[in-house]
Design an enzyme around this catalytic site. Structure first.
Site, mmCIF file in Angstrom:
data_model
loop_
_atom_site.group_PDB
_atom_site.id
_atom_site.type_symbol
_atom_site.label_atom_id
_atom_site.label_comp_id
_atom_site.label_asym_id
_atom_site.label_seq_id
_atom_site.Cartn_x
_atom_site.Cartn_y
_atom_site.Cartn_z
ATOM 1 N N GLU A 124 32.649 62.247 6.135
ATOM 2 C CA GLU A 124 34.093 62.179 5.894
ATOM 3 C C GLU A 124 34.401 61.202 4.754
ATOM 4 O OE1 GLU A 124 38.169 62.633 8.545
ATOM 5 O OE2 GLU A 124 36.404 61.742 9.493
ATOM 6 N N ASP A 139 37.239 54.668 12.684
ATOM 7 C CA ASP A 139 37.195 54.747 14.148
ATOM 8 C C ASP A 139 35.766 54.977 14.659
ATOM 9 O OD1 ASP A 139 37.352 57.247 12.967
ATOM 10 O OD2 ASP A 139 38.881 58.035 14.307
ATOM 11 N N HIS A 140 34.830 55.200 13.757
ATOM 12 C CA HIS A 140 33.413 55.307 14.084
ATOM 13 C C HIS A 140 32.689 54.034 13.646
ATOM 14 C CE1 HIS A 140 33.244 59.827 14.642
ATOM 15 N NE2 HIS A 140 34.394 59.703 13.990
ATOM 16 N N ASP A 164 27.891 62.775 12.121
ATOM 17 C CA ASP A 164 28.978 62.861 13.087
ATOM 18 C C ASP A 164 28.978 64.294 13.598
ATOM 19 O OD1 ASP A 164 31.294 62.974 14.532
ATOM 20 O OD2 ASP A 164 32.638 62.528 12.861
ATOM 21 N N ASN A 215 30.418 57.704 9.988
ATOM 22 C CA ASN A 215 31.622 58.393 9.523
ATOM 23 C C ASN A 215 32.560 57.310 9.010
ATOM 24 O OD1 ASN A 215 34.364 59.325 9.473
ATOM 25 N ND2 ASN A 215 33.764 61.106 10.690
ATOM 26 N N TYR A 268 28.356 66.804 9.122
ATOM 27 C CA TYR A 268 29.675 66.457 9.647
ATOM 28 C C TYR A 268 30.219 67.715 10.324
ATOM 29 C CZ TYR A 268 34.651 65.187 9.726
ATOM 30 O OH TYR A 268 35.942 64.933 10.125
ATOM 31 N N ASN A 323 30.400 65.180 16.359
ATOM 32 C CA ASN A 323 31.685 65.370 17.042
ATOM 33 C C ASN A 323 31.551 65.913 18.459
ATOM 34 O OD1 ASN A 323 34.232 64.510 15.931
ATOM 35 N ND2 ASN A 323 33.738 65.720 14.116
#
Length: 261
Positions: free
Chosen positions: A35, A251-252, A149, A8, A106, A151
């Site tokens: 993303e 952040d990934h 991702d 991501n 995603y 999540n």
């Protein structure tokens, strides 16, 4: 053998230098991005092509979501699906010449409140996962790899504190149950955990932490799965934690696996 990575990137245009660095230093055969936050026509594809990634299958949209598959190997577009009818670019598939299909997902983050009555986004996330389950039941995927991702950190050792995160979106029991149902429907094998069966394992650290590395409050939100007919060929899983410390990082961090196919 080929190596696949999922990441991501949180804006491919903003972080083009990081993608280029990863492609140069690690040279996966296939990189799946989530993303991307860009229409496909505005992605910085020439720079990736110059590094040998001339084959691209992507679905984008302005400012939000978006998924892309960059490859050094020839791939053909294998379509996409608008899960939960959200109108979001959250899924795309590509097929390699050896017949392996790669699905890049995603999954919606789901907002902050784990209650669909109070939080529409959480309901959308659960609906997305339910439709994934139903699609896998119907399609019975074979010779397929699924990355992205998702999540959700499903296992107790996929988060820094199972007890403290039980009511936090991404690790709630209902999310884990929905993801497990989707996994079971396709008989997907979690390749990362096949290779690294025990121990704390993270692929995401919040921007909110002043020192993410010292705090180390991570979650494993990014996954590589494979169907049983090829799961035995998967190996070499690794998560590139140092990438979280690159300049202006996502952040990934990227998750890798290799397949002898």
């Amino acid at each position: 053998m080929f190596t696949i990575a999922t990441w991501n990137i949180n804006s491919v245009r903003l972080r083009e230098p990081l993608v280029a660095r990863l492609l140069s230093e690690e040279a996966p055969d296939i990189l799946c991005l989530q993303e991307i936050k860009s229409p496909v026509e505005k992605m910085p594809l020439q720079g990736f092509a110059d590094l040998g990634y001339r084959h691209v299958v992507a679905r984008g949209q302005k400012g939000y979501n978006g998924v892309a598959i960059l490859s050094r190997l020839p791939i053909e577009d294998a379509g996409d699906r608008d899960y939960a009818s959200l109108g979001h670019a959250r899924h795309v598939a590509a097929r390699l010449e050896n017949g392996v299909t790669i699905h890049n997902f995603y999954v919606p983050a789901g907002g902050d409140i784990p209650d669909r009555a109070q939080n529409e986004k959480f309901g959308q996330k659960l609906d997305f996962l339910t439709e994934m389950r139903d699609a896998f039941h119907a399609d019975k995927p074979q010779k397929s790899i699924m990355v992205g991702d998702l999540n959700i950190a499903p296992r107790e050792d996929d988060v820094w504190s199972h007890k403290q995160l039980l009511k936090i979106v991404s690790h709630t029991p209902i999310e884990v149950e929905h993801l497990g149902a989707a996994q079971d429907a396709g008989k997907w094998v979690d390749i990362t955990r096949k290779d690294i069966p025990s121990g704390l394992l993270y692929s995401w650290w919040s921007y909110r932490a002043k020192d993410w590395d010292a705090a180390d409050k991570g979650r494993r939100l990014d996954h590589i799965w494979a169907t049983p007919d090829i799961a035995g060929a998967g190996h070499g899983s690794r998560i590139l934690r140092p990438v979280r410390g690159w300049q202006q990082p996502s952040d990934h961090v990227p998750v890798f696996a290799s397949f002898d196919l």
